[in-house]
Design a protein around this motif. Structure first.
Motif, short mmCIF file in Angstrom:
data_model
loop_
_atom_site.label_atom_id
_atom_site.label_comp_id
_atom_site.label_asym_id
_atom_site.label_seq_id
_atom_site.Cartn_x
_atom_site.Cartn_y
_atom_site.Cartn_z
N GLU A 5 11.56 39.34 -10.93
CA GLU A 5 11.31 40.53 -9.90
C GLU A 5 10.26 40.49 -8.89
OE1 GLU A 5 13.20 43.63 -13.05
OE2 GLU A 5 11.26 42.65 -13.41
N PHE A 6 9.07 39.62 -9.25
CA PHE A 6 7.94 39.59 -8.52
C PHE A 6 8.33 39.10 -7.20
CE2 PHE A 6 4.22 37.12 -7.18
CZ PHE A 6 3.31 38.33 -7.10
N GLU A 38 0.08 36.89 4.00
CA GLU A 38 -1.24 36.28 3.61
C GLU A 38 -2.24 37.33 2.93
OE1 GLU A 38 -2.88 35.08 7.48
OE2 GLU A 38 -1.33 33.48 7.52
N GLY A 39 -2.01 38.69 3.32
CA GLY A 39 -2.84 39.69 2.53
C GLY A 39 -2.04 39.76 1.18
N SER A 40 -1.06 39.91 1.02
CA SER A 40 -0.65 40.13 -0.38
C SER A 40 -0.86 38.73 -1.08
CB SER A 40 0.91 40.15 -0.28
OG SER A 40 1.51 40.26 -1.45
N ASP A 46 -2.80 34.87 -8.32
CA ASP A 46 -2.19 34.32 -9.55
C ASP A 46 -0.93 35.11 -9.68
OD1 ASP A 46 -4.39 32.36 -9.83
OD2 ASP A 46 -5.44 33.97 -10.91
N GLY A 47 -0.30 35.61 -8.74
CA GLY A 47 1.06 36.38 -8.93
C GLY A 47 0.81 37.48 -10.03
N MET A 53 -4.93 43.58 -11.96
CA MET A 53 -3.77 44.19 -11.19
C MET A 53 -2.50 44.60 -12.23
SD MET A 53 -4.17 44.11 -8.06
CE MET A 53 -5.41 43.46 -6.67
N LEU A 54 -2.04 45.93 -11.96
CA LEU A 54 -0.91 46.42 -12.78
C LEU A 54 0.20 46.61 -11.91
CD1 LEU A 54 -2.87 49.68 -14.20
CD2 LEU A 54 -2.55 47.25 -15.43
#
Length: 152
Positions: A5-6, A38-40, A46-47, A53-54
């Motif tokens: 999904e990511f 690039e920002g994302s 590390d995905g 990160m949640l």
């Protein structure tokens, strides 16, 4: 969120963010998608395994996925104890039923469970629906950026 999904979510998010930046006059159409990607990638190096990160999915009891919320536990400007909502999205066919408010509330609860004492977010000034949602959920304006286009 799963790895399957990511990747599609990250691509979709980048396309939408690029379009918002172009509509706001911040980026040109030619550069927007590359800059958004690039920002994302910089925020999620590390995905799914990126610390702090949640990435949460909204799922109905029958298993239907209705939306997602992405919260960083560390504010991008370093505000102590303040998490940051990078994305809140409800699928178009599920909007208008209070699910965005519920996702936001669940994300806030998860941030609080990880030690956050406050949550901030940015919203484009043209997104009246989101502004109304956040205001009704208790968010207040703490900074405001304004622009005026100058005639040639």
């Amino acid at each position: 969120m799963t790895l399957q999904e990511f990747e599609p979510w990250q691509a979709e998010l980048s396309r939408a963010y690029a379009a918002e930046q172009v509509a706001a006059g911040v980026w040109t159409a030619d550069e927007a998608l590359d800059r958004a990607l690039e920002g994302s990638a910089a925020l999620l190096p590390d995905g799914l395994a990126t610390p702090g990160m949640l990435l949460l999915l909204g799922v109905l009891p029958d298993g239907t996925r209705v939306g997602r919320v992405w919260i960083g536990l560390q504010h991008p400007r370093g505000i102590a104890g303040c998490a940051f909502v990078y994305d809140l999205e409800v699928e178009p066919e599920h909007r208008g039923r209070g699910l965005g408010r519920e996702l936001l509330s669940l994300g806030e609860r998860a941030a609080r469970d990880h030690g956050a004492r406050a949550v901030e977010l940015n919203v484009f000034g043209t997104n009246a629906t989101a502004i109304a949602l956040y205001a009704s959920a208790g968010y207040r304006v703490v900074t405001q950026q304004m622009r005026k286009e100058l005639a040639d």
